[in-house]
Design a protein around this motif. Structure first.
Motif, PDB file in Angstrom:
ATOM      1  N   ARG A  77      -0.345   1.313  -4.693  1.00 34.19           N
ATOM      2  CA  ARG A  77       0.284   0.180  -5.378  1.00 34.19           C
ATOM      3  C   ARG A  77      -0.238   0.046  -6.806  1.00 34.19           C
ATOM      4  O   ARG A  77       0.524  -0.259  -7.727  1.00 34.19           O
ATOM      5  CB  ARG A  77       0.026  -1.114  -4.580  1.00 34.19           C
ATOM      6  CG  ARG A  77       0.644  -2.322  -5.187  1.00 34.19           C
ATOM      7  CD  ARG A  77       2.161  -2.284  -5.112  1.00 34.19           C
ATOM      8  NE  ARG A  77       2.703  -3.475  -5.772  1.00 34.19           N
ATOM      9  CZ  ARG A  77       3.693  -3.448  -6.636  1.00 34.19           C
ATOM     10  NH1 ARG A  77       4.311  -2.331  -6.932  1.00 34.19           N
ATOM     11  NH2 ARG A  77       4.112  -4.553  -7.200  1.00 34.19           N
ATOM     12  N   MET A  78      -1.535   0.298  -6.997  1.00 40.56           N
ATOM     13  CA  MET A  78      -2.111   0.242  -8.344  1.00 40.56           C
ATOM     14  C   MET A  78      -1.417   1.241  -9.262  1.00 40.56           C
ATOM     15  O   MET A  78      -1.029   0.900 -10.380  1.00 40.56           O
ATOM     16  CB  MET A  78      -3.613   0.554  -8.299  1.00 40.56           C
ATOM     17  CG  MET A  78      -4.460  -0.556  -7.766  1.00 40.56           C
ATOM     18  SD  MET A  78      -6.193  -0.105  -7.700  1.00 40.56           S
ATOM     19  CE  MET A  78      -6.636  -0.261  -9.430  1.00 40.56           C
ATOM     20  N   VAL A  79      -1.275   2.456  -8.780  1.00 37.38           N
ATOM     21  CA  VAL A  79      -0.640   3.499  -9.590  1.00 37.38           C
ATOM     22  C   VAL A  79       0.819   3.141  -9.866  1.00 37.38           C
ATOM     23  O   VAL A  79       1.310   3.315 -10.981  1.00 37.38           O
ATOM     24  CB  VAL A  79      -0.782   4.879  -8.912  1.00 37.38           C
ATOM     25  CG1 VAL A  79       0.017   5.941  -9.648  1.00 37.38           C
ATOM     26  CG2 VAL A  79      -2.255   5.280  -8.820  1.00 37.38           C
ATOM     27  N   GLU A  80       1.517   2.597  -8.861  1.00 35.00           N
ATOM     28  CA  GLU A  80       2.908   2.191  -9.050  1.00 35.00           C
ATOM     29  C   GLU A  80       3.036   1.124 -10.141  1.00 35.00           C
ATOM     30  O   GLU A  80       3.967   1.160 -10.944  1.00 35.00           O
ATOM     31  CB  GLU A  80       3.480   1.641  -7.739  1.00 35.00           C
ATOM     32  CG  GLU A  80       3.743   2.689  -6.687  1.00 35.00           C
ATOM     33  CD  GLU A  80       4.109   2.074  -5.333  1.00 35.00           C
ATOM     34  OE1 GLU A  80       4.144   0.819  -5.213  1.00 35.00           O
ATOM     35  OE2 GLU A  80       4.333   2.852  -4.403  1.00 35.00           O
ATOM     36  N   LEU A  81       2.113   0.180 -10.165  1.00 34.04           N
ATOM     37  CA  LEU A  81       2.155  -0.878 -11.173  1.00 34.04           C
ATOM     38  C   LEU A  81       1.917  -0.345 -12.586  1.00 34.04           C
ATOM     39  O   LEU A  81       2.339  -0.955 -13.564  1.00 34.04           O
ATOM     40  CB  LEU A  81       1.116  -1.954 -10.859  1.00 34.04           C
ATOM     41  CG  LEU A  81       1.428  -2.877  -9.686  1.00 34.04           C
ATOM     42  CD1 LEU A  81       0.205  -3.693  -9.302  1.00 34.04           C
ATOM     43  CD2 LEU A  81       2.600  -3.786 -10.022  1.00 34.04           C
ATOM     44  N   LEU A  82       1.241   0.796 -12.680  1.00 37.74           N
ATOM     45  CA  LEU A  82       0.859   1.326 -13.988  1.00 37.74           C
ATOM     46  C   LEU A  82       1.743   2.478 -14.465  1.00 37.74           C
ATOM     47  O   LEU A  82       1.501   3.025 -15.527  1.00 37.74           O
ATOM     48  CB  LEU A  82      -0.603   1.775 -13.941  1.00 37.74           C
ATOM     49  CG  LEU A  82      -1.585   0.633 -13.680  1.00 37.74           C
ATOM     50  CD1 LEU A  82      -2.959   1.184 -13.355  1.00 37.74           C
ATOM     51  CD2 LEU A  82      -1.641  -0.296 -14.868  1.00 37.74           C
ATOM     52  N   VAL A  83       2.761   2.828 -13.704  1.00 41.32           N
ATOM     53  CA  VAL A  83       3.620   3.962 -14.082  1.00 41.32           C
ATOM     54  C   VAL A  83       4.382   3.682 -15.378  1.00 41.32           C
ATOM     55  O   VAL A  83       4.488   4.544 -16.236  1.00 41.32           O
ATOM     56  CB  VAL A  83       4.590   4.309 -12.932  1.00 41.32           C
ATOM     57  CG1 VAL A  83       5.702   5.214 -13.406  1.00 41.32           C
ATOM     58  CG2 VAL A  83       3.837   4.958 -11.789  1.00 41.32           C
ATOM     59  N   ASP A  84       4.889   2.474 -15.541  1.00 41.31           N
ATOM     60  CA  ASP A  84       5.731   2.165 -16.698  1.00 41.31           C
ATOM     61  C   ASP A  84       4.988   1.600 -17.897  1.00 41.31           C
ATOM     62  O   ASP A  84       5.601   1.230 -18.883  1.00 41.31           O
ATOM     63  CB  ASP A  84       6.829   1.180 -16.292  1.00 41.31           C
ATOM     64  CG  ASP A  84       7.810   1.800 -15.315  1.00 41.31           C
ATOM     65  OD1 ASP A  84       8.040   3.016 -15.393  1.00 41.31           O
ATOM     66  OD2 ASP A  84       8.347   1.060 -14.474  1.00 41.31           O
TER      67      ASP A  84
END
Length: 126
Positions: free
Chosen positions: A52-59
Motif C-alpha cells: 500500500r505504501m508503494v501504491e500511494l507513492l507511484v504517482d
C-alpha cells in the motif's frame, strides 16, 4: 458510541511490520523526508502495508508524516516500514533540507532564516 463511527479491528501497530523484514536498518530517515516509488518490484516477504505504501507513492512523493496519515499508522511505525523499503530499493528518499542550508548543528542557517523572515514580511505587507 456513535452510529456514524466505523468500527475497526484494534491491533498493535507493530503488527504492520510483518515478520521477516531482513537485516535491521540504520534509522537515518527523517519524518519529513520525501519518499517516492522507484519502480522496483516488491519481494515476497513484503507485507500488504508495504504494498500500500508503494501504491500511494507511484504517482508522486509524500513525506513520511503524510504517508503515516494515509495509512493510519504511527509515524514511528511508518518510518520503520519506509526504511526497509528504501534499504530494499523499492522507495527513494530525499532529505528535507540540504546540508548546504543547515548549520553545523543541523539547524537552518542564519541566511535561510533571514530569507524566511523577509518572505513573511512581504506576505504581511501585501
Amino acid at each position: 458510541m456513535s452510529r456514524d463511527r466505523v468500527e475497526r479491528r484494534l491491533y498493535p501497530a507493530y503488527f504492520s511490520l510483518g515478520g521477516n523484514l531482513g537485516a535491521p536498518v540504520q534509522g537515518t530517515l527523517d519524518s519529513l523526508a520525501a519518499l517516492r516509488a522507484s519502480g522496483k518490484p516488491l519481494a515476497e516477504y513484503h507485507t500488504p502495508v508495504h504494498r500500500r505504501m508503494v501504491e500511494l507513492l507511484v504517482d508522486g512523493s509524500l513525506s513520511v508524516v503524510e504517508l503515516a496519515g494515509y495509512l493510519g499508522l504511527p509515524v514511528s511505525v511508518t518510518l520503520v516500514l519506509a526504511e526497509h523499503l528504501v534499504t530494499d530499493g523499492q522507495l527513494k528518499a530525499t532529505v528535507p533540507m540540504p546540508d548546504a542550508l543547515a548549520s553545523s548543528d543541523g539547524r537552518p542557517s542564519l541566511a535561510v532564516l533571514k530569507e524566511v523572515l523577509n518572505g513573511l514580511r512581504t506576505l504581511v505587507a501585501a
